[in-house]
Design an enzyme around this catalytic site. Sequence first.
Site: not given
Ligand code: BDP
Length: 576
Positions: A386-387, A440, A479, A524, A543
């Site tokens: 992830n990212e 995302n 996301e 997300w 979120k």
């Molecule tokens: C993204 C991430 C996630 C975070 C989300 C956030 O993949 O884990 O919780 O942002 O900032 O970049 O809410």
Amino acid sequence: MKRERLGVMPLNGFWEFRRDPGGVGSEEGFYEGFESEYLLAVPASWNEQVPELMNYMGIAWYARRFTVPKAFEGLRAWLVFEGVNYRAEVWLNGRYLGGHEGGFTSFRLEAPVEYDSENLLVVKVDNTLTPKSVPPGRGLHGFEGPYFDFFHYGGIHRPVRVEFTGPSWVEELAVTAHADGRLRAVVRTGGEEPDRVYVKVLDEGKVLYSGEAAREERGVYAIEGLVRGIKPWDIGRGRVYKLVVDVYTESLADSVYEYIGFRDFEVRSGKLLLNGREVRLLGFGRHQDFPVFGRYLPEPVVVRDYAMMAKLNANSFRTSHYPYSSADLDYADRMGVLVILEAPLVGLREEHFRDREYLEKCKRVLSEMIREHRNRPSVIMYSVANEPQSWLDEAVPFLKELANTVRSLDPTRPVTFTSHAHMAGRDDKALGVADVISLNFYHGWYTLHGDLEAAIRRVNEDLEEVHRRYPNKPILITEFGAGAVAGLHSDPPEMWTEEYQAELISRYIDLFSSKGYVKGIHIWNLVDFKTPQSHWRVVLNRKGVLTRTRQPKLAARVVAEKFGRLKMGGGTAEEA
Ligand code: BDP
């Protein structure tokens, strides 16, 4: 892989617990017993059970006594841990059995138990977060703490049990089952070479198929055939069949089973096809997070999560950002929910891409994850990370090697990683590595605060550009979202209110559903979840479309309505 026929003893319940007093050598002798500080419940993270433990990061010791009935004598005993965060070392009756690194995959150790008298099981758990952990970090809180945005819990957070086998046992089972009933099962055994290995498929107790697997090489047995009378596994119709493997030496030496589903999933001409029909993923990123239990999601909450996803017209989710518990994924298999299985490789930076040893560790984690969950019909795709900082050139060979490792272990499923599109935008160097592109986006939240018009314009531009570069690859939006504190309202919508979250999600969904090449929309997050403390979180990451106790916010109604319409064939086709 489940086991019960030759015997199984759950070791869940209360365990003695103490934090390590610290200092070199302080642990000496703890494996022979110690004074307990607290009596804690297993499975669960230690953090929220007792207020003093909330922010404890370091070494802790668990102990549990148990007696194995004499009836089991003569069998081999195995300790099975479904998940211990993060490093575990295990002693039985003062004897060291072995260890494991990684919080989200299971491990098994042979346990020379004593029969008919008390055994003392001691587990040393270390959840110290380092830049070389998977996932990595430096501490518990703030920007310089974990390199990821979820609370770093510790402890024995998944079930523990003793399983029994004879002198030969199943080490590994790999099943491929197609919608037309074709089946192939490969069994790798350990211990003595078995005399015979039988495979059968049951439908609610009725045998649909059975046969003896042929020996391919030492310890490896395979069977291929056609199972008649099955119905394919599908979205919302999680038809599962019990596949049983019986291993015989002189008598039954081991018996394992999995619930399998007959289905085909493939990526072809930019489309996701389930049983030959085009599908569009609608759903969420989730977390296994619940008050008091921490990183252990108790079964009733698993049920609640799926009930709420069904109400919201979701058909899929991603196991952000680590493989979920067996209970959770069993439920996906049975409910007919599609799953992107994500490895716990979140927060990878430049320092990792140059580190060969770290790469090998990541490959080990991926391989454990795949071996554990590869027979699940719900799992349609793997997300290797992830990212990661994939705007860097160094990320490309690293991610390529991870993707190829996955493909060599399981060539039947496509591979993705989620791109930090919000930061990298169109400059992600590694998108070519993935079979499916996952993006995302957080414009309108982390940038362009409160300006949804500009946010949507920006997302549209980036998305179009990615599609222009990779016209043949399907794109998933893995996301997007906004924080909303339940009960906070404003008109016009402002950040942190329920109205703003609902409006942002609504506009993003409208944009994504207008693009034929967007084959999946995941919000997300399904639920609010615990994070490191910092000035940008209100105790939790807010979120969630649901609160941490799984009650709806305003956005839930919007999502149910929009996903409902898309499910019925709005935009591009989903289910027929
Ligand atoms: C993204 C991430 C996630 C975070 C989300 C956030 O993949 O884990 O919780 O942002 O900032 O970049 O809410």
